[in-house]
Design an enzyme around this catalytic site. Structure first.
Site, PDB file in Angstrom:
ATOM      1  N   GLY A   4      -8.017   3.964  11.054  1.00 38.16           N
ATOM      2  CA  GLY A   4      -8.661   2.694  10.732  1.00 38.16           C
ATOM      3  C   GLY A   4      -8.587   2.298   9.273  1.00 38.16           C
ATOM      4  N   THR A   5      -7.835   3.055   8.471  1.00 33.76           N
ATOM      5  CA  THR A   5      -7.787   2.773   7.036  1.00 33.76           C
ATOM      6  C   THR A   5      -7.286   1.363   6.733  1.00 33.76           C
ATOM      7  OG1 THR A   5      -7.390   5.109   6.555  1.00 33.76           O
ATOM      8  CG2 THR A   5      -6.832   3.531   4.833  1.00 33.76           C
ATOM      9  N   GLY A   6      -6.171   0.959   7.367  1.00 34.16           N
ATOM     10  CA  GLY A   6      -5.597  -0.353   7.081  1.00 34.16           C
ATOM     11  C   GLY A   6      -6.501  -1.497   7.497  1.00 34.16           C
ATOM     12  N   CYS A   7      -7.101  -1.381   8.679  1.00 38.85           N
ATOM     13  CA  CYS A   7      -8.033  -2.409   9.149  1.00 38.85           C
ATOM     14  C   CYS A   7      -9.220  -2.524   8.202  1.00 38.85           C
ATOM     15  CB  CYS A   7      -8.534  -2.069  10.553  1.00 38.85           C
ATOM     16  SG  CYS A   7      -7.256  -1.864  11.806  1.00 38.85           S
TER      17      CYS A   7
ATOM     18  N   THR B 227      -8.295   9.708   8.988  1.00 41.98           N
ATOM     19  CA  THR B 227      -8.023   8.444   8.296  1.00 41.98           C
ATOM     20  C   THR B 227      -7.785   7.279   9.255  1.00 41.98           C
ATOM     21  OG1 THR B 227      -5.662   9.016   8.210  1.00 41.98           O
ATOM     22  CG2 THR B 227      -7.020   9.641   6.318  1.00 41.98           C
TER      23      THR B 227
ATOM     24  N   LYS C 248       0.841  -1.197   0.000  1.00 49.25           N
ATOM     25  CA  LYS C 248       0.000   0.000   0.000  1.00 49.25           C
ATOM     26  C   LYS C 248       0.876   1.246   0.000  1.00 49.25           C
ATOM     27  CE  LYS C 248      -1.971  -1.260   3.783  1.00 49.25           C
ATOM     28  NZ  LYS C 248      -2.840  -1.432   4.958  1.00 49.25           N
TER      29      LYS C 248
END
Length: 295
Positions: free
Chosen positions: A231-234, A229, A191
């Site tokens: 919590g984006t990865g989860c 932003t 990412k």
């Protein structure tokens, strides 16, 4: 039927009253509700699957950071996993915060006996900079957890932690992905969301690279000038797992998840004094989107 590429349930949607696909998140709890188990379950609901959880750790966390973290015993993690999988079953698994080497090893053993696709979000540090995985767990992640992954979804800091490769621009991403694949996952999703913060990086787009070592899929969307932003990865990893549970192939699942998380980032909102969360229900709050509960 809604199209999963557009973020909704897929063509195999169960008839009314029947169980939807089931997705299990194995991760830590975020008391602020923006990341971790809470974000995972919100994402799963938004994408039409039934979310279930194995809590690996409890955090005291808010918009400003993590004030405390407590790892659950590996025996408690195993018991939760077996309780859910042996009775209810599962069509996809997502892992997030695993806290320590013992938990990583226990989860890897459980996943080795599970036929469902697995999305590994190798959470090491929170978006606020707080460590969420013990340093001594690195070897277990590399040698035990990554070989069990259908897709691994690290950000650039996690990629560097796992491989030693610092991605400074798009040209570095294939080499980093190859290093991740060497540990055994079927697909690597590198990412590029943090490239904007790196000197000389092209910041016009948010660029991710998905590859299995043979195919390359570059996913590009315009970079959003937003602050909230958390919590984006989860959210992205859970969205990938939900799409896999609907039966999508990995490239299609990741593309649909990217579309969903981009909308969630655009809808991020302020909470507390720090960084607010992405909006997991953004489709329900747009004029063009479906009403709550319709997928």
């Amino acid at each position: 039927m809604a199209d999963p590429a557009a973020g909704g349930p897929g063509p195999d949607q169960a008839a009314a009253g029947a169980a939807p696909p089931r997705v299990l998140t194995v991760a830590g709890s975020d008391s602020g509700g923006g990341a971790g188990i809470q974000a995972d379950l919100k994402t799963m609901l938004a994408l039409g699957v039934h979310g279930m959880s194995v809590v690996t750790a409890v955090t005291a966390q808010n918009s400003r950071g993590v004030q405390g973290s407590w790892e659950l015993p590996a025996a408690a993690v195993r018991a939760q996993f077996r309780s859910v999988v042996d009775d209810i079953g599962v069509q996809a698994v997502k892992t997030g915060m695993l806290a320590g080497a013992g938990t990583v090893t226990a989860v890897a053993e459980l996943l080795a006996g599970t036929a469902a696709p697995v999305v590994v979000d190798p959470v090491g540090v929170s978006s606020h900079g707080d460590r969420l995985l013990a340093a001594e767990a690195l070897d277990a992640v590399r040698t035990r957890l990554l070989p069990a992954a259908t897709v691994v979804t690290p950000n650039l800091d996690e990629t560097a932690w796992l491989t030693g490769i610092r991605v400074a621009g798009e040209a570095d991403m294939p080499r980093a992905a190859a290093a991740l694949l060497a540990y055994g996952p079927r697909w690597a999703l590198v990412k590029g969301g943090h490239l904007a913060a790196r000197a000389g990086a092209d910041t016009a787009d948010a660029v991710d690279l998905l590859t299995d070592g043979t195919e390359e899929h570059w996913l590009r969307v315009p970079r959003l000038p937003v602050r909230h932003t958390h919590g984006t990865g989860c959210t992205l990893a859970s969205a990938v797992a939900a799409q896999l549970a609907w039966g999508r192939a990995v490239p299609e699942a990741v593309a649909a998840a990217k579309e969903y998380v981009t909308g969630a980032i655009a809808g991020g909102f302020p909470l507390g004094a720090g960084t607010g969360p992405v909006d997991h229900g953004w489709r329900w709050r747009t004029a063009a989107g479906p009403a709550p509960g319709t997928g």
